[in-house]
Design a protein around this motif. Structure first.
Motif, PDB file in Angstrom:
ATOM      1  N   TYR A  51      -6.974  20.042 -21.021  1.00  0.00           N
ATOM      2  CA  TYR A  51      -7.115  20.923 -22.118  1.00  0.00           C
ATOM      3  C   TYR A  51      -8.661  21.896 -21.485  1.00  0.00           C
ATOM      4  O   TYR A  51      -8.845  23.212 -21.915  1.00  0.00           O
ATOM      5  CB  TYR A  51      -7.842  20.346 -23.067  1.00  0.00           C
ATOM      6  CG  TYR A  51      -6.815  19.369 -24.061  1.00  0.00           C
ATOM      7  CD1 TYR A  51      -5.675  19.920 -24.123  1.00  0.00           C
ATOM      8  CD2 TYR A  51      -7.191  18.339 -24.437  1.00  0.00           C
ATOM      9  CE1 TYR A  51      -4.596  19.143 -24.739  1.00  0.00           C
ATOM     10  CE2 TYR A  51      -6.144  17.724 -25.234  1.00  0.00           C
ATOM     11  CZ  TYR A  51      -5.024  18.008 -25.465  1.00  0.00           C
ATOM     12  OH  TYR A  51      -3.835  17.249 -26.086  1.00  0.00           O
ATOM     13  N   LEU A  64      -5.873  13.964 -20.434  1.00  0.00           N
ATOM     14  CA  LEU A  64      -5.936  15.317 -21.495  1.00  0.00           C
ATOM     15  C   LEU A  64      -7.232  16.098 -21.608  1.00  0.00           C
ATOM     16  O   LEU A  64      -7.186  17.084 -21.623  1.00  0.00           O
ATOM     17  CB  LEU A  64      -5.804  14.455 -22.770  1.00  0.00           C
ATOM     18  CG  LEU A  64      -4.516  13.714 -23.244  1.00  0.00           C
ATOM     19  CD1 LEU A  64      -4.572  13.229 -24.527  1.00  0.00           C
ATOM     20  CD2 LEU A  64      -3.249  14.529 -23.107  1.00  0.00           C
ATOM     21  N   THR A  65      -8.427  15.387 -21.224  1.00  0.00           N
ATOM     22  CA  THR A  65      -9.690  16.104 -21.018  1.00  0.00           C
ATOM     23  C   THR A  65      -9.325  17.333 -19.855  1.00  0.00           C
ATOM     24  O   THR A  65      -9.827  18.484 -20.052  1.00  0.00           O
ATOM     25  CB  THR A  65     -10.795  15.314 -20.471  1.00  0.00           C
ATOM     26  OG1 THR A  65     -10.949  14.180 -21.922  1.00  0.00           O
ATOM     27  CG2 THR A  65     -12.060  15.972 -20.701  1.00  0.00           C
ATOM     28  N   TYR A  73      -9.182  24.800 -27.128  1.00  0.00           N
ATOM     29  CA  TYR A  73      -9.020  23.738 -26.188  1.00  0.00           C
ATOM     30  C   TYR A  73     -10.282  23.403 -25.705  1.00  0.00           C
ATOM     31  O   TYR A  73     -10.576  21.966 -25.501  1.00  0.00           O
ATOM     32  CB  TYR A  73      -8.344  24.542 -25.082  1.00  0.00           C
ATOM     33  CG  TYR A  73      -6.842  24.419 -25.069  1.00  0.00           C
ATOM     34  CD1 TYR A  73      -6.128  23.397 -25.317  1.00  0.00           C
ATOM     35  CD2 TYR A  73      -6.245  25.792 -25.104  1.00  0.00           C
ATOM     36  CE1 TYR A  73      -4.853  23.464 -25.678  1.00  0.00           C
ATOM     37  CE2 TYR A  73      -4.699  25.723 -25.183  1.00  0.00           C
ATOM     38  CZ  TYR A  73      -3.983  24.578 -25.599  1.00  0.00           C
ATOM     39  OH  TYR A  73      -2.565  24.550 -25.708  1.00  0.00           O
ATOM     40  N   GLY A 117      -2.102  22.785 -17.088  1.00  0.00           N
ATOM     41  CA  GLY A 117      -2.617  22.010 -18.413  1.00  0.00           C
ATOM     42  C   GLY A 117      -1.483  21.569 -19.395  1.00  0.00           C
ATOM     43  O   GLY A 117      -1.502  20.311 -19.717  1.00  0.00           O
ATOM     44  N   LEU A 155      -6.320  24.401 -19.577  1.00  0.00           N
ATOM     45  CA  LEU A 155      -6.002  25.403 -20.480  1.00  0.00           C
ATOM     46  C   LEU A 155      -6.896  26.399 -21.060  1.00  0.00           C
ATOM     47  O   LEU A 155      -6.639  27.650 -20.869  1.00  0.00           O
ATOM     48  CB  LEU A 155      -5.132  24.647 -21.658  1.00  0.00           C
ATOM     49  CG  LEU A 155      -3.984  23.978 -21.270  1.00  0.00           C
ATOM     50  CD1 LEU A 155      -3.537  22.851 -22.235  1.00  0.00           C
ATOM     51  CD2 LEU A 155      -2.639  25.130 -21.440  1.00  0.00           C
ATOM     52  N   ASN A 209      -0.366  17.790 -19.938  1.00  0.00           N
ATOM     53  CA  ASN A 209      -0.282  17.338 -21.595  1.00  0.00           C
ATOM     54  C   ASN A 209       0.935  16.826 -22.224  1.00  0.00           C
ATOM     55  O   ASN A 209       0.975  15.644 -22.677  1.00  0.00           O
ATOM     56  CB  ASN A 209      -0.875  18.374 -22.208  1.00  0.00           C
ATOM     57  CG  ASN A 209      -0.679  18.068 -23.684  1.00  0.00           C
ATOM     58  OD1 ASN A 209      -1.885  17.560 -24.361  1.00  0.00           O
ATOM     59  ND2 ASN A 209       0.130  18.549 -24.467  1.00  0.00           N
ATOM     60  N   CYS A 237      -7.888  30.532 -28.409  1.00  0.00           N
ATOM     61  CA  CYS A 237      -7.228  29.223 -27.733  1.00  0.00           C
ATOM     62  C   CYS A 237      -8.600  28.689 -26.802  1.00  0.00           C
ATOM     63  O   CYS A 237      -8.527  27.511 -26.602  1.00  0.00           O
ATOM     64  CB  CYS A 237      -6.014  29.823 -26.747  1.00  0.00           C
ATOM     65  SG  CYS A 237      -4.689  30.164 -27.786  1.00  0.00           S
ATOM     66  N   HIS A 288      -2.109  21.509 -29.811  1.00  0.00           N
ATOM     67  CA  HIS A 288      -1.810  22.004 -28.497  1.00  0.00           C
ATOM     68  C   HIS A 288      -0.669  23.039 -28.819  1.00  0.00           C
ATOM     69  O   HIS A 288      -0.928  23.975 -28.287  1.00  0.00           O
ATOM     70  CB  HIS A 288      -1.316  20.783 -27.602  1.00  0.00           C
ATOM     71  CG  HIS A 288      -0.560  21.139 -26.434  1.00  0.00           C
ATOM     72  ND1 HIS A 288      -1.191  21.870 -25.375  1.00  0.00           N
ATOM     73  CD2 HIS A 288       0.484  21.154 -26.162  1.00  0.00           C
ATOM     74  CE1 HIS A 288      -0.678  22.207 -24.526  1.00  0.00           C
ATOM     75  NE2 HIS A 288       0.824  21.769 -25.071  1.00  0.00           N
ATOM     76  N   MET A 308     -11.013  20.550 -28.260  1.00  0.00           N
ATOM     77  CA  MET A 308     -10.172  19.441 -28.061  1.00  0.00           C
ATOM     78  C   MET A 308     -10.466  18.444 -26.848  1.00  0.00           C
ATOM     79  O   MET A 308     -10.485  17.224 -26.916  1.00  0.00           O
ATOM     80  CB  MET A 308      -8.673  19.805 -27.861  1.00  0.00           C
ATOM     81  CG  MET A 308      -7.916  20.489 -29.200  1.00  0.00           C
ATOM     82  SD  MET A 308      -6.408  21.344 -28.703  1.00  0.00           S
ATOM     83  CE  MET A 308      -5.474  19.704 -28.507  1.00  0.00           C
ATOM     84  N   ALA A 309     -10.773  19.027 -26.006  1.00  0.00           N
ATOM     85  CA  ALA A 309     -11.354  18.519 -24.883  1.00  0.00           C
ATOM     86  C   ALA A 309     -12.589  17.659 -25.105  1.00  0.00           C
ATOM     87  O   ALA A 309     -12.676  16.491 -24.659  1.00  0.00           O
ATOM     88  CB  ALA A 309     -11.686  19.391 -23.453  1.00  0.00           C
TER      89      ALA A 309
END
Length: 395
Positions: free
Chosen positions: A281, A277-278, A376, A310, A284, A314, A372, A222, A379-380
């Motif tokens: 991200y 968090l989903t 992200y 975001g 973001l 986070n 990015c 992140h 990550m999601a």
């Protein structure tokens, strides 16, 4: 005064002092709007080294974070370390304004980061030691809001001071750390010492990391991606003709203003478990998409709000998940690992993202935002589909 009244007074003092500490957590970002001006002031210094004025504090805070995470509450009191960190940050934050040597500026920024490194592992264990139940989420959310308000203040004043009085004035605004130092000195209570119960297995550092490590890795990734907004916004604003350092300061302040909204929103959606968090991200990723294609500063501001939301979700979420993953006596050490990974991520952000962008034949700027977006989204997807989701949601 009754016992309940004393407890309430103690919690109020703890809350105010923690908010004061949280307020200066992103104070290092004050120089970000002025990076382009500093690059002009030091034309012989590479852009990567100029960017280190913003990223070096987070990296050099790592050794202090590790040491303090081991000794705080055991060998040295929370109050002592908090006051020491504040004094170092105050003095070393202002000092670069009085030097003409770029190398010495980096030294002062490194020492500033070490002061931050002393403070950073104290926040999460102090919240969990002074508050219980819903109050933990409330205080963590308030801390996130305070952190982002502080970032707005430092970035706005940093950009304004640079534009009005020159780059040296950017460092003078670190005098604003003084009220936080006073609040810490007079109000911060020493939390009860966290001891290991007889039926609790002692966790070695490797065991603590293996328990909380997944959140540390997410924080590392992140910060690599988030710091792109800090490092590239000034360049994109200038190269796109959107304005100067004051305009860059406004955009960065909008990011952290969105962080205020995100911190407030977190306590409303915390029941989603790790799926917060989903959501963070995805917000973001969409924010960076808007930044990558924005035709004017107003659309750029919209993307900045989404990035801030975001970020604001986070940060407290990872702190809570890390704290819940380990027993009370190990929380300060777990918090130090989390902050170490975040510090590494912030420091290597410029190098990693620049190398990826150049690998595809582009130069840093808007193409960095595309990196990015992809990062992200991945990550999601991992958070949404990962097997650890069910385990974390049950805690």
């Amino acid at each position: 005064m009754t016992v309940s009244q004393k407890d309430h007074t103690g919690q109020r003092a703890a809350s105010i002092s923690l908010l004061a500490l949280a307020f200066i957590q992103l104070a290092s970002s004050a120089v970000s709007p002025a990076l382009a001006n500093m690059s002009q002031a030091f034309p012989d210094v590479s852009p990567a080294l100029i960017g280190m004025l913003s990223t070096l504090p987070s990296f050099l805070g790592i050794p202090c974070t590790l040491v303090c995470g081991k000794i705080v509450g055991q060998k040295v009191s929370y109050r002592t370390l908090a006051n020491l960190g504040m004094v170092v940050s105050l003095v070393c934050g202002i000092a670069p304004a009085f030097t003409n040597s770029f190398a010495l500026m980096l030294v002062w920024r490194a020492l500033f980061g070490m002061g931050y490194g002393v403070i950073s592992p104290l926040m999460m264990p102090m919240v969990m030691a002074n508050f219980e139940g819903e109050d933990v989420y409330r205080q963590t959310s308030m801390n996130a809001v305070s952190t982002n308000i502080g970032a707005v203040v430092f970035q706005m004043l940093g950009g304004y001071a640079c534009n009005a009085f020159g780059w040296r004035a950017t460092f003078i605004i670190y005098v604003l750390l003084l009220p936080s130092l006073l609040a810490t000195f007079f109000l911060l209570p020493e939390p009860p010492k966290q001891v290991r119960h007889a039926d609790e297995k002692k966790l070695c550092p490797a065991a603590i990391f293996s328990t909380a490590g997944k959140w540390c890795i997410f924080y590392l990734l992140h910060m690599i991606l988030f710091y792109v907004s800090v490092l590239q916004t000034s360049n994109v604003v200038h190269s796109s003709g959107f304005g100067g350092s004051d305009a860059a300061a406004i955009i960065l302040s909008i990011v952290t203003g969105g962080g205020v909204l995100g911190g407030y929103l977190y306590k409303r959606i915390k029941s989603w478990g790790v799926h917060v968090l989903t959501f963070a991200y995805i917000s973001l990723a969409i924010g960076y998409l808007v930044l990558a294609i924005c035709p004017n500063v107003w659309i750029m501001a919209l993307g900045s709000v989404l990035i801030g939301i975001g970020f604001g979700i986070n940060m407290p979420a990872l702190q809570i998940f890390t704290g819940l993953a380990v027993p009370g006596y190990a929380r300060s050490e777990a918090a130090s690992y989390l902050n170490v990974f975040g510090g590494i991520g912030g420091f290597i952000s410029s190098f990693v993202v620049t190398k990826i962008v150049e690998l595809f034949g582009y130069q840093p700027g808007r193409p960095s935002f595309v990196v990015c977006i992809v990062g992200y989204c991945l990550m999601a997807l991992v958070v949404c589909l990962g097997q650890f989701t069910k385990k974390a949601a049950q805690k």
